[in-house]
Write a protein that holds these residues in place. Structure first.
Motif, PDB file in Angstrom:
ATOM      1  N   MET A 487       0.828  -1.201   0.000  1.00 25.96           N
ATOM      2  CA  MET A 487       0.000   0.000   0.000  1.00 25.96           C
ATOM      3  C   MET A 487       0.866   1.256   0.000  1.00 25.96           C
ATOM      4  N   GLY A 488       0.634   2.125  -0.989  1.00 28.07           N
ATOM      5  CA  GLY A 488       1.351   3.390  -1.041  1.00 28.07           C
ATOM      6  C   GLY A 488       2.708   3.305  -1.717  1.00 28.07           C
ATOM      7  N   CYS A 489       2.768   2.570  -2.838  1.00 23.26           N
ATOM      8  CA  CYS A 489       4.011   2.499  -3.621  1.00 23.26           C
ATOM      9  C   CYS A 489       4.092   3.699  -4.571  1.00 23.26           C
ATOM     10  N   GLY A 531       5.567   8.845 -10.402  1.00 24.02           N
ATOM     11  CA  GLY A 531       5.260   9.812  -9.352  1.00 24.02           C
ATOM     12  C   GLY A 531       3.960   9.526  -8.640  1.00 24.02           C
ATOM     13  N   ASP A 532       3.049   8.790  -9.283  1.00 28.16           N
ATOM     14  CA  ASP A 532       1.783   8.443  -8.636  1.00 28.16           C
ATOM     15  C   ASP A 532       2.024   7.518  -7.452  1.00 28.16           C
ATOM     16  N   LEU A 533       1.248   7.732  -6.374  1.00 28.15           N
ATOM     17  CA  LEU A 533       1.228   6.796  -5.253  1.00 28.15           C
ATOM     18  C   LEU A 533       0.097   5.807  -5.487  1.00 28.15           C
ATOM     19  N   VAL A 534       0.421   4.525  -5.501  1.00 31.40           N
ATOM     20  CA  VAL A 534      -0.571   3.502  -5.836  1.00 31.40           C
ATOM     21  C   VAL A 534      -0.505   2.354  -4.824  1.00 31.40           C
ATOM     22  N   ASP A 535      -1.608   1.607  -4.753  1.00 34.48           N
ATOM     23  CA  ASP A 535      -1.641   0.328  -4.043  1.00 34.48           C
ATOM     24  C   ASP A 535      -1.493  -0.767  -5.093  1.00 34.48           C
ATOM     25  N   GLY A 562      -5.302   5.426  -1.384  1.00 37.66           N
ATOM     26  CA  GLY A 562      -6.240   6.222  -0.599  1.00 37.66           C
ATOM     27  C   GLY A 562      -7.630   6.342  -1.182  1.00 37.66           C
ATOM     28  N   VAL A 563      -7.931   5.621  -2.275  1.00 35.16           N
ATOM     29  CA  VAL A 563      -9.241   5.736  -2.901  1.00 35.16           C
ATOM     30  C   VAL A 563     -10.323   5.134  -2.006  1.00 35.16           C
ATOM     31  N   ASN A 564     -11.491   5.774  -1.967  1.00 34.07           N
ATOM     32  CA  ASN A 564     -12.632   5.260  -1.211  1.00 34.07           C
ATOM     33  C   ASN A 564     -13.446   4.370  -2.148  1.00 34.07           C
ATOM     34  N   GLN A 565     -13.194   3.069  -2.091  1.00 35.93           N
ATOM     35  CA  GLN A 565     -13.784   2.175  -3.078  1.00 35.93           C
ATOM     36  C   GLN A 565     -15.302   2.051  -2.926  1.00 35.93           C
ATOM     37  N   GLU A 566     -15.813   2.122  -1.705  1.00 37.22           N
ATOM     38  CA  GLU A 566     -17.261   1.978  -1.518  1.00 37.22           C
ATOM     39  C   GLU A 566     -18.006   3.133  -2.187  1.00 37.22           C
ATOM     40  N   LYS A 567     -17.481   4.358  -2.031  1.00 29.56           N
ATOM     41  CA  LYS A 567     -18.142   5.508  -2.660  1.00 29.56           C
ATOM     42  C   LYS A 567     -18.110   5.404  -4.173  1.00 29.56           C
ATOM     43  N   LEU A 568     -16.982   4.928  -4.716  1.00 27.13           N
ATOM     44  CA  LEU A 568     -16.881   4.774  -6.172  1.00 27.13           C
ATOM     45  C   LEU A 568     -17.898   3.762  -6.669  1.00 27.13           C
TER      46      LEU A 568
END
Length: 679
Positions: A487-489, A531-535, A562-568
């Protein structure tokens, strides 16, 4: 690129610590077992020293042994009636070989996928009668063949059924019906594949109640079938695969040995993944493309030179199968680009003429993976449309099809996959019915879910982590290959591979650099930048080359950190409801109705990019705090007013910002007017 819901483990450090202390298993194995909620570790990790169950615990096994033994003793003509998939072909080869070794008069019959379809049929029974067959023994089919069983009796052929599919309320009339899923069956492990049931019949015939002797004769084929048919790799299935892999290393099954060499696996460590992706697809390719007899010849071969030649032919068929799938998938991409509304239905349902029905199931599985929705594909062949369906957890495909079966000529399957046939003239009516059925049962549809077994620290990105996982092998259905997350690569570089078919990512994680490969992800579809932070969710393995071992990381999914998957997910499904013109409560309408500042936020963002080729999900992730449904309506409004354009391509939607934008007022939008409450 659809958004898959990640289910992260609810790790409990104290439970993990206790597991390690009680069992002595490695930390990563304890993390995985804790994440999967495993209570009995010894049963879960039981090795090949475990025992198989007495085959005579299966209902009718005694009757099957009695009738088959009499046929052997009295020199009756026996036919082993199989199926054209890997499970059916290997089961046929096993039982045919065993009976031939007993000195029985035996032939085998595998129905042609194109001309006959699945299971027993009356024309085949007529043919076998002409061959003076006295007894038919089915493997991997027959449990639903009520009419065909009656017909066999009328022409004077006895029938033994061995199967592993779910029976209907009424069983076929036969000398014996052996299926561990029978309601009156007391067998202790009902999850065997077709070849597994055939293996138990062989054990019963031989009086090998523990299976300890017969597994060394038929373990290779039983293991391949067990993995290929995606039955649970627990209990007896786990033992069959473990022992079968041991048998394969001995190389006594000539056909399997030739397949291993042709697949380039002869110098690699074989495991259940090797069987699933190296061996089984080549056997399956023969049946998918109407040449199951080729695979049977291979598995019955006793000369390596002949076996190698046949294995090479199977390899060519498998390459042809891949090409057919790619062609179908390209056509599907074009259809979706022309009709993006297809993706807004609860199920993705598509059909085409000339699609090879033997491979559409593979294409359907890819669609589920890409768009995170249940999918049905139909191949139209004259007056018939033959379908293959794949699903997601929480939506039972076979239950849904059963509820809409009045238009079908045949169907079968299970929760995650099914096959069905409908008259072409009724296809559109069936599609309407199954979509309506989904609407009645699901206001919000389940989505494809990725189960993450453990979240790793950078210290765990090493070889002994993989070694620790291997005590949980063999992996497969019910004991899936572990998926781990970092998480957070930070993405450092993105490198195209294999003529832009795949990519390699260089990632920084908690101060450590590592590389990972993302297969079947072309660079133009990858929506992230250095440069993006990704999981990152991935499988771990060990690459061995020239005596050197390196950590192999194969990516399953990537998402912004950090994305809120439930809201998406919820916002996306409400937008789809809106597009389908389904009723929405007034408070929902008010919530999703855009305000001027919402449109302005998206307008400013897209003006920076000029064009955004990565689809709506990532746009939502990058925009930040805005409701997904509201964002999509903003885009519709902006497109209506000429503020942006949307080009639908095979790679997904591309949002473009025009060079010149005429001044306009939001009040001119008919979309907004319709949304306003009371109008």
């Amino acid at each position: 690129m659809g958004f898959r819901k990640w289910k992260l483990p609810q790790a409990d450090p104290e439970r993990i610590k206790n597991l390690i202390q009680q069992t002595g298993i490695p930390e990563i194995a304890a993390q995985i077992l804790d994440g999967r909620g495993v209570q009995d570790v010894s049963a879960y990790t039981a090795g090949a020293e475990g025992k198989m169950h007495d085959p005579f615990l299966m209902a009718d096994m005694d009757k099957a042994v009695e009738r088959l033994s009499r046929a052997v003793q009295e020199d009756e003509q026996i036919a082993v009636y199989g199926d054209y998939d890997c499970d059916g072909i290997t089961a046929t080869a096993m039982l045919y070989t065993y009976l031939e070794d007993l000195g029985a008069r035996v032939i085998y019959y595998i129905p042609d996928r194109d001309k006959e379809g699945y299971g027993l049929n009356c024309q085949a029974i007529d043919f076998l009668k002409e061959q003076q067959v006295d007894l038919i023994v089915t493997v991997d089919n027959g449990i639903s063949a009520l009419a065909e069983a009656d017909y066999a009796a009328t022409v004077g052929i006895d029938l033994i059924i061995t199967d592993h599919h779910q029976p209907r309320p009424e069983l076929p009339k036969a000398c014996a019906v052996v299926d561990p899923h029978r309601a009156d069956d007391n067998y202790l492990f009902p999850c065997l594949c077709g070849a597994g049931v055939a293996f138990k019949l062989i054990c019963a015939m031989e009086g090998d109640l523990s299976g300890e002797e017969m597994i060394w004769h038929f373990g290779e084929l039983a293991a391949i079938a067990t993995v290929a048919d995606v039955v649970e790799l627990t209990g007896e299935n786990r033992l069959i695969v473990q022992k079968g892999l041991e048998c394969i290393t001995l190389g006594e099954q000539i056909g399997v040995k030739a397949l291993i060499e042709v697949a380039g696996l002869d110098e690699k460590r074989l495991d259940s993944t090797s069987l699933a992706f190296g061996i089984a697809p080549r056997i399956n390719a023969a049946g998918r493309l109407g040449q199951a007899d080729l695979a049977m010849e291979l598995l019955l071969s006793d000369r390596f030179s002949q076996a190698f030649e046949l294995a090479t032919e199977l390899n060519s068929l498998n390459e042809h199968r891949k090409q057919l799938v790619d062609e179908i998938y390209s056509e599907i991409d074009r259809k979706i680009a022309q009709h993006p509304e297809i993706l807004r239905e609860r199920l993705i349902i598509l059909y085409g003429k000339g699609w090879h029905h033997g491979v559409i199931g593979i294409a359907a599985a890819r669609l589920v993976e890409e768009y995170a929705k249940p999918c049905i594909l139909f191949s139209i062949e004259g007056e018939e449309a033959r379908g293959s369906a794949r699903s997601v957890e929480g939506y039972s495909m076979i239950d849904a099809i059963s509820r809409c079966s009045q238009l079908l000529t045949r169907y079968g399957g299970h929760n995650q996959a099914a096959g069905l046939t409908v008259p072409t003239k009724d296809l559109k009516k069936f599609i309407d019915e199954i979509l309506q059925d989904a609407k009645e049962h699901f206001d919000i549809m389940p989505v494809d879910q990725l189960n993450v077994d453990a979240v790793l620290s950078q210290q765990q990105l090493r070889l002994d982590t993989v070694q620790g996982m291997r005590i949980l092998q063999p992996f497969g259905c019910g004991n899936e290959e572990p998926v781990v997350a970092m998480m957070g690569c930070r993405i450092e570089t993105v490198t195209p591979l294999s003529e832009n078919r795949h990519i390699r990512l260089k990632l920084a994680y908690q101060g450590k650099l590592f590389q990972a490969v993302y297969f079947r992800m072309p660079p133009e579809k990858f929506p992230f930048y250095p440069g993006d932070l990704v999981d990152v969710a991935a499988n771990l393995d060990i690459n061995e080359y020239n005596g050197e071992k390196n950590l192999s990381i194969k990516i399953k999914d990537v998402r912004l950190h950090g994305v809120n998957q439930e809201k998406l997910i919820v916002g996306k499904q409400y937008y789809e409801k809106y597009c389908r013109k389904e009723p929405l409560e007034d408070k929902i309408k008010n919530y999703i109705c855009p305000q001027r500042e919402d449109v302005a936020q998206i307008y400013r963002f897209l003006r920076q990019y000029k064009h955004f080729p990565y689809g709506y999900d990532l746009l939502w992730c990058r925009l930040g705090k805005i409701n997904y449904c509201k964002m999509m309506i903003c885009i519709d409004v902006m497109q209506e007013l000429g503020l942006i354009s949307v080009e639908h391509t095979a790679s997904g939607p591309i949002l473009r910002f025009p060079d010149k934008v005429a001044k306009t007022q939001l009040e001119q939008s008919s979309i907004l007017r319709r949304l306003k409450v009371g109008e």
